[in-house]
Design a protein around this motif. Structure first.
Motif, PDB file in Angstrom:
ATOM      1  N   THR A  91       0.834  -1.206   0.000  1.00 18.54           N
ATOM      2  CA  THR A  91       0.000   0.000   0.000  1.00 18.54           C
ATOM      3  C   THR A  91       0.870   1.258   0.000  1.00 18.54           C
ATOM      4  O   THR A  91       0.614   2.209  -0.750  1.00 18.54           O
ATOM      5  CB  THR A  91      -0.956  -0.029   1.217  1.00 18.54           C
TER       6      THR A  91
ATOM      7  N   ARG B 169      -8.290  -6.830   6.155  1.00 24.87           N
ATOM      8  CA  ARG B 169      -8.022  -6.146   7.429  1.00 24.87           C
ATOM      9  C   ARG B 169      -8.923  -4.925   7.505  1.00 24.87           C
ATOM     10  O   ARG B 169      -9.099  -4.221   6.513  1.00 24.87           O
ATOM     11  CB  ARG B 169      -6.563  -5.666   7.470  1.00 24.87           C
TER      12      ARG B 169
ATOM     13  N   ASP C 245      -8.401  -5.219  -0.736  1.00 28.78           N
ATOM     14  CA  ASP C 245      -7.965  -5.600   0.598  1.00 28.78           C
ATOM     15  C   ASP C 245      -9.011  -5.247   1.630  1.00 28.78           C
ATOM     16  O   ASP C 245      -8.948  -4.231   2.315  1.00 28.78           O
ATOM     17  CB  ASP C 245      -6.623  -4.942   0.950  1.00 28.78           C
TER      18      ASP C 245
ATOM     19  N   ASP D   4      -4.589  -2.367  -5.302  1.00 28.04           N
ATOM     20  CA  ASP D   4      -3.971  -2.916  -4.093  1.00 28.04           C
ATOM     21  C   ASP D   4      -4.667  -4.238  -3.763  1.00 28.04           C
ATOM     22  O   ASP D   4      -5.866  -4.397  -3.998  1.00 28.04           O
ATOM     23  CB  ASP D   4      -4.186  -1.920  -2.935  1.00 28.04           C
TER      24      ASP D   4
ATOM     25  N   GLN E  98      -6.476   2.955   5.113  1.00 28.62           N
ATOM     26  CA  GLN E  98      -5.081   3.324   4.834  1.00 28.62           C
ATOM     27  C   GLN E  98      -4.960   3.850   3.395  1.00 28.62           C
ATOM     28  O   GLN E  98      -4.397   4.920   3.155  1.00 28.62           O
ATOM     29  CB  GLN E  98      -4.190   2.086   5.011  1.00 28.62           C
TER      30      GLN E  98
END
Ligand SMILES: Nc1nc2c(ncn2[C@@H]2O[C@H](COP(=O)(O)OP(=O)(O)OP(=O)(O)O)[C@@H](O)[C@H]2O)c(=O)[nH]1
Ligand SMILES: [Mg+2]
Length: 419
Positions: A237, A264, A261, A307, A270
């Protein structure tokens, strides 16, 4: 069994010594021509290595070798030559096991008493196979030890180079290949001792030659989609943020983000933080079927960074799962992201799976956290993977640069190369 190793000028010279030291029941297990001293087989004297053995009870014929009687590696140099002899003889056993019909052991041996060599090749059980594996490990260990002994006979700068390469965690097979090529160059000196400058320059040119076809990998100007895959926490990332900043701010391209992603909780946030800073739209996908919708949403974007979640990619199933998310067409690229702080054995397991899915490029991170750079060379040599970018810190967007062979080779060889 007592085993001894003799170094003589010729075999006949060994026989009386063996008889007097080990007795008339001794057998010669192996003989081979070797060079003593010198560097990589050069400058050394020709000698004959003779491995002889005697049963502890010379009249007894052991039925099967038991693993418990296998010699354990001894560390002291004094024990080394005795141990080398044990392993060398055992290596003959394993060669025999691989090709039972070849009669290699008997051919190589000059039996003083023929029956003494027979039991070791009969009736192999699982235990014996285990023993053979153990012996192979010991053989490798011995080779390493004897390499270290041999090293002491090499010219000093050559020793230094060897140690440097090992310290850089370059795989032994590539170190050996590199040393052999350096040796070839040293032969041009026709016997005069190579100085450090010459040795380093030779290594430099060999490495540049090896790497020259693998450099220059970058995000293409025509590329539409760039995927990033790799193990957990390697810096996927962060690297996307760095490269997206470069493409947005320097190349002036209209960039978009997709993330799959959702593994998580904080992962989406993020990337969203970077998306906000760079003013880039972000799409989140929860399954492969949503990827097409996300691309549609980002239709006006010139370059899309995708990502993915870090997973344990030493399991091939995870690799096939992530692969199902990637668009493969001629305007897409995929970078495998690997941290230079990882162990090569683990990197290699991951790379091996991804190579099967056609991945060609690697983005290496965390160069700032290590002084050993050998895994880059190992991946090039083992899998033909192209090093594309190197990230060397946590700062976005600065801490990333395209891979450059010259500066990489300088790092591997170290400043010592400049004397
Ligand atoms: N020292 C150093 N740290 C880095 C580098 N690149 C990333 N990091 C740090 O590594 C940590 C993980 O970075 P991420 O970008 O979240 O890694 P990731 O691969 O996306 O992680 P997952 O998505 O959880 O698999 C963060 O603390 C980053 O700041 C680098 O080149 N050097
Ligand atoms: Mg991540």
């Amino acid at each position: 069994m007592k085993v001894k190793r003799y170094i003589v000028n010729a075999l006949p010279e060994a026989l009386p010594i063996i008889r007097s030291e080990l007795g008339i029941d001794a057998v010669i297990l192996n003989t081979k021509e070797i060079r003593v001293g010198g560097f990589l087989g050069m400058f050394g004297k020709k000698k004959m290595e003779v491995i002889a053995a005697i049963e502890s009870n010379a009249n007894a014929v052991p039925a099967v070798r038991k693993p418990t009687s296998a010699p354990k590696p001894a560390v002291s140099p004094a024990a080394l030559s005795h141990f080398a002899a044990m392993v060398s003889s055992a290596a003959s056993v394993s060669a025999e096991a691989a090709a039972p019909e070849s009669g290699r052991l008997l051919e190589d041996a000059v039996p003083l008493k023929a029956h003494a060599v027979q039991p070791v090749i009969s009736n192999r059980s699982g235990m014996e196979n285990e023993l053979i594996n153990e012996i192979r490990d010991m053989k490798q260990w011995i080779q390493k030890m004897s390499k270290q002994q041999q090293l002491k006979t090499w010219p000093e700068p050559v020793q230094e180079l060897y140690e440097r390469l090992i310290d850089q965690e370059i795989e032994l097979k590539w170190v050996d290949k590199l040393m052999a090529e350096v040796e070839e160059r040293i032969q041009f000196l026709q016997g005069s001792q190579p100085d450090k400058r010459f040795v380093w320059q030779s290594a430099r040119s060999v490495l540049n030659e090896w790497l020259k076809d693998f450099e220059g990998e970058r995000i293409g100007e025509q590329t539409r989609v760039v995927h990033f895959v790799g193990p957990t926490g390697v810096g996927k990332t962060t690297s996307i943020a760095k490269l997206a900043a470069e493409q947005t701010l320097k190349a002036g391209r209209k960039v978009g983000f997709i993330t799959s992603d959702t593994y998580r909780i904080a992962a989406v946030d993020q990337l969203r933080t970077y998306a906000n800073i760079l003013d880039v739209p972000l799409e989140v996908v929860f399954s492969p079927s949503e990827v097409t919708r996300a691309y549609k949403q980002l239709e006006d974007r010139e370059l899309i960074f995708m990502d993915t979640a870090g997973r344990n990619f030493r399991h091939e199933l995870s690799v096939s799962e992530v692969n199902s998310l990637l668009q493969s067409h001629d305007r897409s690229e995929t970078y495998l992201v690997l941290s230079l702080t990882g162990r090569y054995r683990d990197m290699s397991a991951v790379a091996e799976h991804f190579v099967k899915y056609g991945i060609q490029s690697v983005l290496f991170t965390k160069q700032d956290e290590t002084n050993a750079y050998g895994s880059i060379l190992n991946l090039v040599m083992d899998y033909g993977l192209k090093p594309a970018y190197i990230a060397y810190g946590q700062t976005v967007p600065d801490d990333i640069m395209p891979f450059q062979t010259d500066s990489y080779v300088e790092k591997v060889l170290g400043a010592a190369g400049d004397e």
